[in-house]
Design a protein around this motif. Structure first.
Motif, mmCIF file in Angstrom:
data_model
loop_
_atom_site.group_PDB
_atom_site.id
_atom_site.type_symbol
_atom_site.label_atom_id
_atom_site.label_comp_id
_atom_site.label_asym_id
_atom_site.label_seq_id
_atom_site.Cartn_x
_atom_site.Cartn_y
_atom_site.Cartn_z
ATOM 1 N N PHE A 137 -6.314 -1.775 5.486
ATOM 2 C CA PHE A 137 -5.735 -2.850 4.684
ATOM 3 C C PHE A 137 -5.901 -2.578 3.191
ATOM 4 O O PHE A 137 -4.953 -2.721 2.411
ATOM 5 C CB PHE A 137 -6.389 -4.181 5.063
ATOM 6 N N ARG A 138 -7.085 -2.171 2.789
ATOM 7 C CA ARG A 138 -7.335 -1.885 1.371
ATOM 8 C C ARG A 138 -6.437 -0.757 0.873
ATOM 9 O O ARG A 138 -5.874 -0.834 -0.216
ATOM 10 C CB ARG A 138 -8.796 -1.533 1.150
ATOM 11 N N ALA A 139 -6.258 0.270 1.697
ATOM 12 C CA ALA A 139 -5.401 1.393 1.313
ATOM 13 C C ALA A 139 -3.949 0.934 1.157
ATOM 14 O O ALA A 139 -3.256 1.345 0.214
ATOM 15 C CB ALA A 139 -5.504 2.511 2.341
ATOM 16 N N ARG A 140 -3.484 0.068 2.074
ATOM 17 C CA ARG A 140 -2.119 -0.439 1.970
ATOM 18 C C ARG A 140 -1.941 -1.286 0.717
ATOM 19 O O ARG A 140 -0.912 -1.196 0.032
ATOM 20 C CB ARG A 140 -1.756 -1.248 3.216
ATOM 21 N N LEU A 141 -2.943 -2.103 0.391
ATOM 22 C CA LEU A 141 -2.850 -2.912 -0.833
ATOM 23 C C LEU A 141 -2.827 -2.036 -2.079
ATOM 24 O O LEU A 141 -2.055 -2.282 -3.011
ATOM 25 C CB LEU A 141 -4.025 -3.895 -0.910
ATOM 26 N N SER A 142 -3.656 -1.005 -2.086
ATOM 27 C CA SER A 142 -3.685 -0.090 -3.236
ATOM 28 C C SER A 142 -2.358 0.631 -3.390
ATOM 29 O O SER A 142 -1.851 0.791 -4.506
ATOM 30 C CB SER A 142 -4.811 0.932 -3.071
ATOM 31 N N ALA A 143 -1.779 1.061 -2.273
ATOM 32 C CA ALA A 143 -0.484 1.753 -2.320
ATOM 33 C C ALA A 143 0.597 0.815 -2.836
ATOM 34 O O ALA A 143 1.439 1.201 -3.657
ATOM 35 C CB ALA A 143 -0.127 2.280 -0.937
ATOM 36 N N ARG A 144 0.583 -0.435 -2.384
ATOM 37 C CA ARG A 144 1.576 -1.413 -2.837
ATOM 38 C C ARG A 144 1.419 -1.675 -4.324
ATOM 39 O O ARG A 144 2.396 -1.726 -5.064
ATOM 40 C CB ARG A 144 1.424 -2.711 -2.062
ATOM 41 N N LYS A 145 0.180 -1.797 -4.797
ATOM 42 C CA LYS A 145 -0.060 -2.041 -6.219
ATOM 43 C C LYS A 145 0.403 -0.844 -7.045
ATOM 44 O O LYS A 145 1.014 -1.017 -8.094
ATOM 45 C CB LYS A 145 -1.527 -2.328 -6.476
ATOM 46 N N SER A 146 0.104 0.347 -6.557
ATOM 47 C CA SER A 146 0.528 1.552 -7.282
ATOM 48 C C SER A 146 2.056 1.627 -7.389
ATOM 49 O O SER A 146 2.581 1.990 -8.434
ATOM 50 C CB SER A 146 0.002 2.807 -6.580
ATOM 51 N N SER A 147 2.744 1.282 -6.309
ATOM 52 C CA SER A 147 4.206 1.349 -6.344
ATOM 53 C C SER A 147 4.780 0.281 -7.284
ATOM 54 O O SER A 147 5.780 0.499 -7.933
ATOM 55 C CB SER A 147 4.804 1.234 -4.946
#
Length: 114
Positions: free
Chosen positions: A100-110
């Motif tokens: 979940f944390r990785a998905r949130l970080s990826a979404r924020k980066s995009s």
């Protein structure tokens, strides 16, 4: 002339909640919470400040009951911990929360790159 004393037997101020947990008196404070504070070194008076809905006498009664029945209560606490760990594991697995944390970080980066 002798003084006659009468002692009243008291029971611990426990009640079972709908999930099978032990609560103190009519509060929502769990036995687990009071004993965690006690094991952390808090005095009954400090616990009563932390959980102001509890009567000091109920806190003392809870600790006294624990000290007289620690094997039984420790077993209850361990079972609660194991059940909690299992529920947590099931939720992580069911909801794919492991990444979940990785998905949130990826979404924020995009979003930041837009």
């Amino acid at each position: 002339m002798s003084v006659q004393l009468q002692f009243k037997e008291t029971v611990p101020p426990f009640r079972l909640d709908e999930a099978g947990g032990i609560r103190i008196a009519e509060s929502r404070v769990t036995l687990d919470s009071v004993l965690a504070a006690y094991h952390s070194g808090a005095t009954p008076e400090e616990i009563s400040i932390q959980y102001s809905v509890l009567q000091l006498s109920d806190i003392y009664a809870t600790i006294a009951y624990y000290l007289s029945n620690n094997t039984q209560i420790d077993s209850y606490l361990e079972n609660r911990r194991l059940e909690s760990d299992e529920r947590r594991r099931q939720l992580l697995q069911k909801n794919n929360l492991g990444d979940f944390r990785a998905r949130l970080s990826a979404r924020k980066s995009s979003q930041d790159s837009d």
